[in-house]
Design a protein around this motif. Structure first.
Motif: not given
Length: 116
Positions: A26, A77, A89-90, A92-95
């Motif tokens: 990703g 991300y 991981q993962p 994400t859009y909110d990490s």
């Protein structure tokens, strides 16, 4: 810089694992921001050919802004700190994480300096 440019993804990001695009595939903001910063700095300092590396930097910036920056300015991300990439991981859009935001701002500042 040539080697890093050669493994940049079409969307402007670099993978977590530069040698294996299928491993953790990703988008990831902090590494991409640091590579963007280095590319923009090297081009501005005359260490690499600006005409070759400015498009690499611009593609990274455009990918970050289009993919990782939320409408309210939140930056996603960003891979968390860990003992290995898999431990956070993962992604994400909110990490997010402060260091990733700092890397993004540093990269943007260097790219703006290069654009002048």
């Amino acid at each position: 810089m040539r080697a890093v440019a050669g493994v940049q993804r079409a969307d402007g990001f670099w993978n977590v694992n530069l040698a294996d695009p299928a491993h953790l595939p990703g988008p990831e903001t902090s590494g991409t921001s640091f590579f963007l910063y280095g590319t923009a700095y090297a081009a501005a300092a005359g260490l690499v050919d600006r005409s070759v590396h400015l498009p690499v930097a611009a593609r990274a910036w455009n990918g970050l802004v289009a993919t990782a920056v939320h409408p309210d300015g939140f930056l996603g991300y960003v891979q968390s700190v860990g003992d290995r990439p898999e431990s956070s991981q993962p992604v994400t859009y909110d990490s997010t994480a402060d260091f990733g935001v700092g890397a993004f701002l540093l990269a943007g500042t260097e790219l703006a300096r290069l654009a002048r």
